[in-house]
Design a protein around this motif. Sequence first.
Motif, mmCIF file in Angstrom:
data_model
loop_
_atom_site.group_PDB
_atom_site.id
_atom_site.type_symbol
_atom_site.label_atom_id
_atom_site.label_comp_id
_atom_site.label_asym_id
_atom_site.label_seq_id
_atom_site.Cartn_x
_atom_site.Cartn_y
_atom_site.Cartn_z
ATOM 1 N N GLN A 1 0.841 -1.190 0.000
ATOM 2 C CA GLN A 1 0.000 0.000 0.000
ATOM 3 C C GLN A 1 0.879 1.245 0.000
ATOM 4 O O GLN A 1 2.048 1.197 0.399
ATOM 5 N N PRO B 1 2.491 4.710 1.163
ATOM 6 C CA PRO B 1 2.789 5.190 2.520
ATOM 7 C C PRO B 1 1.797 6.265 2.945
ATOM 8 O O PRO B 1 1.355 7.083 2.135
ATOM 9 N N SER B 2 1.448 6.249 4.208
ATOM 10 C CA SER B 2 0.512 7.232 4.740
ATOM 11 C C SER B 2 1.191 8.595 4.875
ATOM 12 O O SER B 2 2.427 8.707 4.870
ATOM 13 N N ALA B 3 0.383 9.630 5.017
ATOM 14 C CA ALA B 3 0.921 10.981 5.217
ATOM 15 C C ALA B 3 1.744 11.047 6.500
ATOM 16 O O ALA B 3 2.781 11.718 6.558
ATOM 17 N N ALA B 4 1.292 10.334 7.534
ATOM 18 C CA ALA B 4 2.027 10.339 8.799
ATOM 19 C C ALA B 4 3.423 9.742 8.633
ATOM 20 O O ALA B 4 4.401 10.262 9.188
ATOM 21 N N ALA B 5 3.529 8.654 7.869
ATOM 22 C CA ALA B 5 4.836 8.033 7.642
ATOM 23 C C ALA B 5 5.754 8.964 6.865
ATOM 24 O O ALA B 5 6.944 9.091 7.184
ATOM 25 N N THR C 1 10.249 3.919 9.229
ATOM 26 C CA THR C 1 9.152 4.836 8.922
ATOM 27 C C THR C 1 8.242 4.354 7.793
ATOM 28 O O THR C 1 7.033 4.611 7.821
ATOM 29 N N ASP D 1 4.488 0.415 7.141
ATOM 30 C CA ASP D 1 3.361 1.129 6.575
ATOM 31 C C ASP D 1 3.006 0.610 5.182
ATOM 32 O O ASP D 1 1.835 0.486 4.835
ATOM 33 N N MET D 2 4.023 0.293 4.402
ATOM 34 C CA MET D 2 3.803 -0.126 3.014
ATOM 35 C C MET D 2 3.613 -1.632 2.870
ATOM 36 O O MET D 2 2.966 -2.089 1.933
#
Length: 314
Positions: free
Chosen positions: A133, A135-139, A251, A255-256
């Motif tokens: 997926q 990466p999120s904005a937070a990551a 980081t 997440d991914m």
Amino acid sequence: MTNHLHTGADQPGIRGMIARNPLRAFFVLALGLSWAAWVPYILSPHGLGLWDLHFPELLGTAQFTGVLPGALLGPLGSAFLVTAVTDGRPGLRRWVGRLWRWRVSWRWYALALVGVPAVIVVSGLPLSGGQVQAPSAAALLMLVPGLVVQVFTTGLSEEPGWRDFALPRLQDRFGPLGAAGILGPLWALWHVPLYLSDWGGWPDAHWTEPLVFAAFTITFNVVMVWAFNRTGESLPLVLLLHVGVNNTISTLWADMYPGMTAGTMMLGLTATSTVAAAVLLVATRGRLGYASTGAPTLPVPTAPALVGSNDGTR
């Protein structure tokens, strides 16, 4: 060759013994002091659970208070001590001086901070089983703060010892290939006791994971030796190469690749760094950018190397 002065070699006792055998003294102290300092953490509930001693958490982990002091005491503290005893103030100035060799081509920084992290992320695709997926904005927002934390913890605790103190001396004595063959296994060995704590995933980590991590560390070290030599012994560059890898893992990876275990991750990273090390050894005919005349050069890298790390705290 680098000229290392031996200011205390003629003195009796421990000081003279250290001055006569600086490399041996450094490795014994680096491993011994770190391992001794890690014993309480390993015995605590963060490890074997034999000692009811709880380490305070910072940023969501107790490793800053339980692991970092031993890392600082080992490679960093030992390098300072042995350099002071062996080479005195001139040696300390040379040792510290490498930390300020920032003036290398911007392409090296792009390699350390963009190229290699990108390769690390891509290397997970074949092992992801399709569970990938964005990466999120937070990551993404944590990339720069995480890198800064890594520089002042992992980077400054390890690199002034392994690459700044030990590598030049090893290359003077054994050449670049011999230096890589000695430093890599010892760097891997230094980490081994931490596999008895949450740093290494205890108690859930498979017994093969330390072996895979050791293989990664040995091959990653070849890439580090090459980068160190090709940048004129720039400690900032190899420090950023090291912590850039760690930061990418801590980081972005989880997440991914939410379904990938640490063991599977290390298999992919080890395969990638092994290929990179083999390519560099063949391309440089085992010289790894080493200038035997003592006149380091600052050429631009022609291709990114592939390296990795176990997790963000390692």
